[in-house]
Design an enzyme around this catalytic site. Structure first.
Site, PDB file in Angstrom:
ATOM      1  CG  HIS A 162      -1.918   0.773   1.326  1.00  0.00           C
ATOM      2  ND1 HIS A 162      -2.324   1.420   2.414  1.00  0.00           N
ATOM      3  CD2 HIS A 162      -2.725   1.563   0.214  1.00  0.00           C
ATOM      4  CE1 HIS A 162      -3.480   2.523   2.318  1.00  0.00           C
ATOM      5  NE2 HIS A 162      -3.553   2.402   0.797  1.00  0.00           N
ATOM      6  CD  GLU A 170      -2.890   2.122  -3.331  1.00  0.00           C
ATOM      7  OE1 GLU A 170      -3.832   2.714  -3.578  1.00  0.00           O
ATOM      8  OE2 GLU A 170      -2.242   2.410  -2.741  1.00  0.00           O
ATOM      9  CG  HIS A 183      -3.298   9.106  -0.396  1.00  0.00           C
ATOM     10  ND1 HIS A 183      -4.182   9.982   0.303  1.00  0.00           N
ATOM     11  CD2 HIS A 183      -4.126   8.048  -0.753  1.00  0.00           C
ATOM     12  CE1 HIS A 183      -5.231   9.284   0.708  1.00  0.00           C
ATOM     13  NE2 HIS A 183      -5.243   8.101  -0.010  1.00  0.00           N
ATOM     14  CD  GLU A 231      -7.190   5.231  -4.134  1.00  0.00           C
ATOM     15  OE1 GLU A 231      -8.183   5.945  -3.800  1.00  0.00           O
ATOM     16  OE2 GLU A 231      -6.355   4.375  -3.787  1.00  0.00           O
TER      17      GLU A 231
END
Length: 266
Positions: free
Chosen positions: A18, A45, A60, A120
């Site tokens: 992650h 990810e 992020h 993502e």
């Protein structure tokens, strides 16, 4: 079930890091990504955003405040401005000077491995309009340049973006979405499950950290593979495996690998 890279057909349990190995390194940095690859993770990810001058970077949050020494929105800063920021000092002094990586820098590295990338898509149409779709277009162009389509999973809280990927590039990418998530960024025109390959098990409680059997059954009935992020402890992984989990996303991938080995699935 659409088949891409053989690793994505559900025949083996996958482990994704992650944002890289964010337990031991600053998240979404090349240092974190390299560590994840070197320890043997199946996937990474990471989070894609677009700068003010149309360059793609991996970070992020929209605001750089949490993970750098500055503040401001990524989409309002140029790549040159972002690359001056320190993206590592907050984790530990040893990481001072780490930079926000570009997607191309990351692809140049990861394309030489066999690792899967779970992208993502963080630019949302409701926030940034057509720019969100332009970000996806630019990402696909780079993925194709590095021959990574069969090792790319497209993932977003925006149903519209995932529907866009499925419509514009049918059967090109594995698509990973959030079934039963209560607050999606937007809603697709088609039922979400009609174009997903992977379903995140989202509903959890303190007594069911691996989710609920009915959500796994819902996914199985629709030929969707299940993935989850759970606490990195044996009991949580065991529960998820028993209910039908095929991919774990971990904040501590070294521990996750040890757990999967103890459970006999790695």
């Amino acid at each position: 079930m659409r088949t891409y890279n053989p690793k994505l057909d559900g025949s083996r349990i996958l482990l994704g890091a992650h944002r890289g190995d964010r337990k031991h390194y600053p998240e979404n940095t090349m240092e974190a990504f390299r560590a994840a690859v070197e320890m043997g993770c199946d996937a990474i990810e990471t989070d894609v955003r677009m700068t003010a001058d149309g360059q793609l970077v991996l970070i992020h949050d929209r605001d750089v405040l949490r993970t750098t020494n500055a503040s401001g929105f990524v989409d309002q800063m140029t790549l040159a401005e972002l690359r001056t920021l320190d993206a590592g000092f907050w984790k530990a002094p040893a990481f001072t000077g780490a930079r926000i990586p570009t997607v191309e820098e990351f692809l140049a590295y990861v394309s030489k491995t066999d690792v899967i990338v779970n992208w993502e898509l963080k630019e949302y149409p409701k926030e940034l309009g057509e720019r969100a779709y332009a970000c996806v277009d630019a990402l696909v162009e780079l993925i194709d340049r590095y021959g990574m389509a069969d090792r790319s999973i497209m993932n977003s809280y925006s149903e519209l973006l995932l529907e866009y990927v499925d419509t514009k590039w049918p059967h090109r990418f594995a698509i990973h979405g959030y079934m039963h998530y209560k607050k999606p960024k937007d809603f697709a025109q088609k039922p979400l499950e009609s174009f997903l390959d992977w379903s995140v098990i989202w509903n959890k409680t303190e007594d069911a950290v691996a989710g609920f059997a009915e959500d796994y059954a819902f996914a199985k009935e629709r030929d969707l593979l299940c993935c989850i992020l759970v606490p990195d402890v044996d009991s949580a992984y065991k529960q998820a495996l028993e209910m039908g989990c095929h991919m774990f996303t971990s904040d501590d991938p070294a521990e996750a690998i040890a757990i999967l080995k103890r459970l006999g699935v790695r």
